[in-house]
Write a protein that holds these residues in place. Sequence first.
Motif, PDB file in Angstrom:
ATOM      1  N   LEU A  65     -84.479 -63.898 148.041  1.00 55.09           N
ATOM      2  CA  LEU A  65     -83.760 -65.359 148.553  1.00 55.09           C
ATOM      3  C   LEU A  65     -83.090 -65.020 149.788  1.00 55.09           C
ATOM      4  N   PRO A  66     -83.053 -66.132 150.517  1.00 57.72           N
ATOM      5  CA  PRO A  66     -82.012 -65.700 151.815  1.00 57.72           C
ATOM      6  C   PRO A  66     -80.501 -65.812 151.308  1.00 57.72           C
ATOM      7  N   LYS A  67     -80.098 -66.468 150.110  1.00 56.07           N
ATOM      8  CA  LYS A  67     -78.645 -66.267 149.745  1.00 56.07           C
ATOM      9  C   LYS A  67     -78.682 -66.724 148.347  1.00 56.07           C
ATOM     10  N   GLN A  68     -77.791 -66.189 147.544  1.00 58.11           N
ATOM     11  CA  GLN A  68     -77.719 -66.648 145.877  1.00 58.11           C
ATOM     12  C   GLN A  68     -76.176 -66.396 145.473  1.00 58.11           C
ATOM     13  N   ASP A  69     -75.803 -67.317 144.531  1.00 59.06           N
ATOM     14  CA  ASP A  69     -74.773 -67.053 143.965  1.00 59.06           C
ATOM     15  C   ASP A  69     -74.958 -66.251 142.825  1.00 59.06           C
ATOM     16  N   MET A  70     -73.892 -65.346 142.566  1.00 56.50           N
ATOM     17  CA  MET A  70     -74.104 -64.299 141.458  1.00 56.50           C
ATOM     18  C   MET A  70     -72.767 -64.050 140.602  1.00 56.50           C
ATOM     19  N   LYS A  71     -73.164 -63.989 139.455  1.00 53.20           N
ATOM     20  CA  LYS A  71     -72.047 -63.651 138.509  1.00 53.20           C
ATOM     21  C   LYS A  71     -72.302 -63.028 137.430  1.00 53.20           C
ATOM     22  N   GLY A  72     -71.581 -62.103 136.841  1.00 49.08           N
ATOM     23  CA  GLY A  72     -71.959 -61.276 135.837  1.00 49.08           C
ATOM     24  C   GLY A  72     -70.770 -60.538 135.116  1.00 49.08           C
ATOM     25  N   GLY A  73     -71.111 -59.416 134.613  1.00 47.84           N
ATOM     26  CA  GLY A  73     -70.039 -58.602 134.144  1.00 47.84           C
ATOM     27  C   GLY A  73     -69.112 -59.189 132.807  1.00 47.84           C
ATOM     28  N   ASN A  74     -68.111 -58.732 132.499  1.00 46.65           N
ATOM     29  CA  ASN A  74     -67.439 -59.155 131.515  1.00 46.65           C
ATOM     30  C   ASN A  74     -65.664 -59.330 131.465  1.00 46.65           C
ATOM     31  N   LYS A  75     -65.371 -60.501 131.265  1.00 47.11           N
ATOM     32  CA  LYS A  75     -63.800 -60.572 131.537  1.00 47.11           C
ATOM     33  C   LYS A  75     -63.219 -59.652 130.717  1.00 47.11           C
ATOM     34  N   ALA A  76     -63.454 -59.772 129.540  1.00 50.02           N
ATOM     35  CA  ALA A  76     -62.834 -58.779 128.405  1.00 50.02           C
ATOM     36  C   ALA A  76     -62.776 -57.288 129.049  1.00 50.02           C
ATOM     37  N   GLU A  97     -80.874 -55.812 139.062  1.00 54.58           N
ATOM     38  CA  GLU A  97     -80.297 -54.850 140.611  1.00 54.58           C
ATOM     39  C   GLU A  97     -81.146 -55.388 141.641  1.00 54.58           C
ATOM     40  N   ALA A  98     -80.525 -55.469 142.645  1.00 54.06           N
ATOM     41  CA  ALA A  98     -81.029 -55.945 143.903  1.00 54.06           C
ATOM     42  C   ALA A  98     -80.538 -55.277 145.179  1.00 54.06           C
ATOM     43  N   LEU A  99     -81.174 -55.148 146.311  1.00 58.48           N
ATOM     44  CA  LEU A  99     -80.658 -54.977 147.479  1.00 58.48           C
ATOM     45  C   LEU A  99     -80.145 -56.371 147.998  1.00 58.48           C
ATOM     46  N   HIS A 100     -78.763 -56.288 148.521  1.00 55.79           N
ATOM     47  CA  HIS A 100     -78.070 -57.409 148.971  1.00 55.79           C
ATOM     48  C   HIS A 100     -77.164 -57.106 150.044  1.00 55.79           C
ATOM     49  N   GLY A 101     -76.661 -58.081 150.782  1.00 55.56           N
ATOM     50  CA  GLY A 101     -75.552 -58.249 151.475  1.00 55.56           C
ATOM     51  C   GLY A 101     -74.270 -58.206 151.016  1.00 55.56           C
ATOM     52  N   THR A 102     -73.117 -57.693 151.414  1.00 55.32           N
ATOM     53  CA  THR A 102     -71.873 -57.692 150.882  1.00 55.32           C
ATOM     54  C   THR A 102     -70.760 -58.101 151.795  1.00 55.32           C
ATOM     55  N   TYR A 103     -69.971 -59.106 151.443  1.00 56.04           N
ATOM     56  CA  TYR A 103     -69.000 -59.418 152.263  1.00 56.04           C
ATOM     57  C   TYR A 103     -67.587 -59.356 151.595  1.00 56.04           C
ATOM     58  N   SER A 120     -74.327 -53.841 154.177  1.00 58.24           N
ATOM     59  CA  SER A 120     -73.437 -54.856 155.025  1.00 58.24           C
ATOM     60  C   SER A 120     -74.529 -56.091 155.372  1.00 58.24           C
ATOM     61  N   THR A 121     -73.944 -57.032 155.605  1.00 62.29           N
ATOM     62  CA  THR A 121     -74.543 -58.314 155.623  1.00 62.29           C
ATOM     63  C   THR A 121     -75.679 -58.028 156.995  1.00 62.29           C
ATOM     64  N   PRO A 122     -75.342 -57.469 158.204  1.00 66.06           N
ATOM     65  CA  PRO A 122     -76.436 -57.294 158.962  1.00 66.06           C
ATOM     66  C   PRO A 122     -77.485 -56.380 158.498  1.00 66.06           C
ATOM     67  N   MET A 123     -77.195 -55.301 157.892  1.00 65.08           N
ATOM     68  CA  MET A 123     -78.174 -54.432 157.496  1.00 65.08           C
ATOM     69  C   MET A 123     -79.009 -55.105 156.319  1.00 65.08           C
ATOM     70  N   SER A 124     -78.489 -55.917 155.424  1.00 69.78           N
ATOM     71  CA  SER A 124     -79.470 -56.745 154.331  1.00 69.78           C
ATOM     72  C   SER A 124     -80.181 -57.602 154.899  1.00 69.78           C
ATOM     73  N   GLU A 125     -79.795 -58.195 156.383  1.00 70.19           N
ATOM     74  CA  GLU A 125     -80.636 -59.214 156.940  1.00 70.19           C
ATOM     75  C   GLU A 125     -81.912 -58.200 157.468  1.00 70.19           C
ATOM     76  N   TRP A 126     -81.450 -57.333 157.972  1.00 70.98           N
ATOM     77  CA  TRP A 126     -82.698 -56.220 158.629  1.00 70.98           C
ATOM     78  C   TRP A 126     -83.599 -56.263 157.547  1.00 70.98           C
ATOM     79  N   PHE A 127     -83.124 -55.510 156.448  1.00 70.88           N
ATOM     80  CA  PHE A 127     -84.105 -55.264 155.285  1.00 70.88           C
ATOM     81  C   PHE A 127     -84.659 -56.312 154.644  1.00 70.88           C
ATOM     82  N   TYR A 128     -84.296 -57.513 154.840  1.00 73.82           N
ATOM     83  CA  TYR A 128     -84.878 -58.686 154.226  1.00 73.82           C
ATOM     84  C   TYR A 128     -85.831 -59.177 155.297  1.00 73.82           C
ATOM     85  N   GLY A 129     -85.878 -59.022 156.592  1.00 75.47           N
ATOM     86  CA  GLY A 129     -86.886 -59.228 157.404  1.00 75.47           C
ATOM     87  C   GLY A 129     -87.968 -58.508 157.572  1.00 75.47           C
TER      88      GLY A 129
END
Length: 141
Positions: A65-76, A97-103, A120-129
């Motif tokens: 996907l070009p972008k996506q909201d992600m949530k997970g883990g455990n608050k406790a 598990e995914a390759l993705h950009g990170t801000y 990095s976001t620029p690298m993730s964009e390159w890998f996506y292309g």
Amino acid sequence: SSLIKKLEKVIFDGPKYKGRWVAVNISQQITTAYEDGKPVKVTLCSTGKGENETTLGVWKIYWRLPKQDMKGGNKASGDYYELKDVPYPQYFHDTGEALHGTYWHDDFGHKHSHGCVNLSTPMSEWFYGWAKIGTIVYVHK
């Protein structure tokens, strides 16, 4: 103190698969794009830490996907995350598990994630292309 730090020499994997494939080296915290056995792009990454280490093995990108909201883990347990518009996720393992950009951090070269491969976001964009559905992702130590 310098903004530049010296890295260990990158150890490339050599020609393991035909065509385009991605290697994620957990020990070196690098991700490399290979084409016909030759590295064409290499970058620092941040893989899973602690109990959430990125799963070793040979996988294939199955959803992108070009972008996506992600949530997970455990608050406790204190590892909960909720991130809006994560750039360029490319899922390769059915645990999410995914390759993705990170801000939200720029500490690439160190384990940080909940299992994903942070780029990095620029690298993730390159890998996506460059990659596509079915591209091999080889995760190893």
